[in-house]
Design an enzyme around this catalytic site. Structure first.
Site, PDB file in Angstrom:
ATOM      1  N   ILE A 245       7.193  -3.976  -7.000  1.00  0.00           N
ATOM      2  CA  ILE A 245       7.633  -5.318  -7.402  1.00  0.00           C
ATOM      3  C   ILE A 245       9.140  -5.323  -7.667  1.00  0.00           C
ATOM      4  O   ILE A 245       9.668  -6.261  -8.229  1.00  0.00           O
ATOM      5  CB  ILE A 245       6.871  -5.747  -8.683  1.00  0.00           C
ATOM      6  CG1 ILE A 245       7.067  -4.703  -9.798  1.00  0.00           C
ATOM      7  CG2 ILE A 245       5.395  -5.947  -8.406  1.00  0.00           C
ATOM      8  CD1 ILE A 245       6.661  -5.182 -11.174  1.00  0.00           C
ATOM      9  N   ASP A 246       9.818  -4.216  -7.270  1.00  0.00           N
ATOM     10  CA  ASP A 246      11.217  -4.040  -7.672  1.00  0.00           C
ATOM     11  C   ASP A 246      12.239  -4.597  -6.682  1.00  0.00           C
ATOM     12  O   ASP A 246      13.445  -4.600  -6.964  1.00  0.00           O
ATOM     13  CB  ASP A 246      11.508  -2.553  -7.953  1.00  0.00           C
ATOM     14  CG  ASP A 246      11.158  -1.635  -6.776  1.00  0.00           C
ATOM     15  OD1 ASP A 246      11.238  -2.085  -5.625  1.00  0.00           O
ATOM     16  OD2 ASP A 246      10.813  -0.466  -7.025  1.00  0.00           O
TER      17      ASP A 246
ATOM     18  N   HIS B 240       1.945  -6.992  -4.009  1.00  0.00           N
ATOM     19  CA  HIS B 240       1.770  -7.268  -5.438  1.00  0.00           C
ATOM     20  C   HIS B 240       2.876  -8.198  -5.967  1.00  0.00           C
ATOM     21  O   HIS B 240       3.089  -8.285  -7.173  1.00  0.00           O
ATOM     22  CB  HIS B 240       1.726  -5.972  -6.247  1.00  0.00           C
ATOM     23  CG  HIS B 240       0.516  -5.133  -5.940  1.00  0.00           C
ATOM     24  ND1 HIS B 240       0.408  -3.809  -6.263  1.00  0.00           N
ATOM     25  CD2 HIS B 240      -0.650  -5.458  -5.323  1.00  0.00           C
ATOM     26  CE1 HIS B 240      -0.778  -3.344  -5.855  1.00  0.00           C
ATOM     27  NE2 HIS B 240      -1.420  -4.326  -5.278  1.00  0.00           N
TER      28      HIS B 240
ATOM     29  N   CYS C  58       8.082 -21.547 -12.878  1.00  0.00           N
ATOM     30  CA  CYS C  58       7.747 -22.175 -14.153  1.00  0.00           C
ATOM     31  C   CYS C  58       6.237 -22.446 -14.198  1.00  0.00           C
ATOM     32  O   CYS C  58       5.673 -22.991 -13.239  1.00  0.00           O
ATOM     33  CB  CYS C  58       8.522 -23.482 -14.290  1.00  0.00           C
ATOM     34  SG  CYS C  58       7.956 -24.453 -15.697  1.00  0.00           S
TER      35      CYS C  58
ATOM     36  N   SER D 124       2.679   6.863  -2.722  1.00  0.00           N
ATOM     37  CA  SER D 124       1.557   6.076  -3.253  1.00  0.00           C
ATOM     38  C   SER D 124       0.357   6.975  -3.480  1.00  0.00           C
ATOM     39  O   SER D 124       0.048   7.824  -2.632  1.00  0.00           O
ATOM     40  CB  SER D 124       1.177   4.950  -2.289  1.00  0.00           C
ATOM     41  OG  SER D 124       0.028   4.280  -2.791  1.00  0.00           O
ATOM     42  N   SER D 125      -0.315   6.758  -4.601  1.00  0.00           N
ATOM     43  CA  SER D 125      -1.530   7.538  -4.891  1.00  0.00           C
ATOM     44  C   SER D 125      -2.708   7.044  -4.046  1.00  0.00           C
ATOM     45  O   SER D 125      -3.763   7.653  -4.044  1.00  0.00           O
ATOM     46  CB  SER D 125      -1.880   7.417  -6.379  1.00  0.00           C
ATOM     47  OG  SER D 125      -2.116   6.058  -6.698  1.00  0.00           O
TER      48      SER D 125
ATOM     49  N   ASN E   9       3.645  12.369  -0.652  1.00  0.00           N
ATOM     50  CA  ASN E   9       3.350  12.032  -2.052  1.00  0.00           C
ATOM     51  C   ASN E   9       3.285  13.314  -2.874  1.00  0.00           C
ATOM     52  O   ASN E   9       2.751  14.324  -2.416  1.00  0.00           O
ATOM     53  CB  ASN E   9       1.996  11.293  -2.138  1.00  0.00           C
ATOM     54  CG  ASN E   9       1.861  10.512  -3.421  1.00  0.00           C
ATOM     55  OD1 ASN E   9       2.683   9.648  -3.703  1.00  0.00           O
ATOM     56  ND2 ASN E   9       0.859  10.815  -4.214  1.00  0.00           N
TER      57      ASN E   9
END
Ligand code: NAD
Length: 263
Positions: free
Chosen positions: A108-109, A124, A132, A196-197, A221
């Site tokens: 989400i960064d 995600h 808003c 990623s796991s 990973n």
């Protein structure tokens, strides 16, 4: 003796070279070297904190948005300031070289876009923008928090709380984004997993789909994943260590030297 991860990185370089179209699937592990902690690495252990998971849910946000912002920003303060890593930049180079069908990220960064990648599906959502909860006006959340750090951020039009554009636990999964990710995968001959796991459903549908369609799977990973045994190649090393090898294998290193960078 050459460490085995180094030899595996050379094999991954060769695999990327021979692949026609690559779909990248990235998780929190691609951003740890930018200073943003992941959830499932053994030392962070945030995943085991039940209160935190409740707070970061859609219900937790509605109940106490101020605490939601305080905790999420305390956990990932760098989400507002972090810079892309060498792995983000490698994916941008692959896209510009016409090798990448796209990037599907759980993060989400917003660091893929900051690295210059354009075809990015954020399954995600993103913390960089928000809406808003009252009048649905959209805004640049990072900019808003930089200018006015009072929490929770409020809409300048109606005064309601701003919700980040992230998919919280309990929110609906964006099915259209998943459909687009599956479409990109079907045009690819390699699914490349970075950090990623592979333990969050429905993201796991992508490696499942790749295996069912004979699309190769390569995983980089630090920790083992449930897909390691079925993958064509698995590298358990830090992304930052293997990227210079991939840059050399793909012929990107020369261009970087010209810019005075090693990357
Ligand atoms: P995840 O399930 O994708 O797991 C991260 C994996 O990355 C771990 O298995 C770890 O071994 C590996 N890893 C860590 N550093 C690495 C490195 N330098 N090189 C290679 N591998 C490395 O992600 P998660 O942490 O369980 O998070 C789940 C969800 O939480 C994500 O899908 C995302 O929505 C959110 N989240 C996002 C961010 C972000 O945006 N940067 C950070 C934390 C959590």
């Amino acid at each position: 003796m050459t460490p085995s991860w180094q030899l595996q990185a050379e094999s991954l370089g060769a695999l990327l070279k021979e692949s026609r179209r690559v779909l990248a699937l990235t998780g929190a592990g691609i951003s740890t070297e930018a200073g943003i902690p992941d959830f499932r690495s053994p030392e962070s252990g945030l995943w085991h904190d039940r209160d935190l998971m409740e707070l970061l849910s859609a219900r937790g946000f509605r109940r106490d948005p101020k605490r939601f912002y305080e905790r999420s920003l305390a956990m990932m303060p760098q989400v507002l300031t972090a810079r892309p890593t060498s792995a983000h930049r490698l994916l941008t180079r692959l896209e510009r070289a016409g090798k990448l069908s796209g990037i599907v990220t759980q993060n989400i960064d917003g660091l893929h876009q900051r690295a210059g990648s354009s075809n990015v599906l954020e399954i995600h959502g993103t913390y960089r923008t928000g809406h808003c909860a009252g009048c649905a006006a959209g805004l640049d959340l990072v900019e808003k928090l930089r200018k006015d750090p009072s929490l929770p951020p409020r809409c300048e039009f109606c005064g309601e709380v701003i919700k980040p554009d992230i998919v919280l636990f309990g929110d609906l999964i964006p099915l259209d984004v998943y459909a687009a990710a599956s479409g990109l995968l079907d045009q690819s001959d390699l699914l490349l997993v970075f950090g990623s796991s592979l333990s969050v459903a429905p993201v796991t549908e992508l490696p499942d789909r790749a295996l069912a369609r004979n699309i190769k799977l390569a995983i980089v990973n630090l920790e083992p994943t449930d897909y390691d045994r079925a993958a064509a190649l698995v590298i358990r090393a830090k992304l930052g260590e293997i990227i210079p090898i991939l840059n050399s294998a793909l012929g990107f290193a020369k261009a970087l030297e010209g810019l005075g960078r090693r990357d």
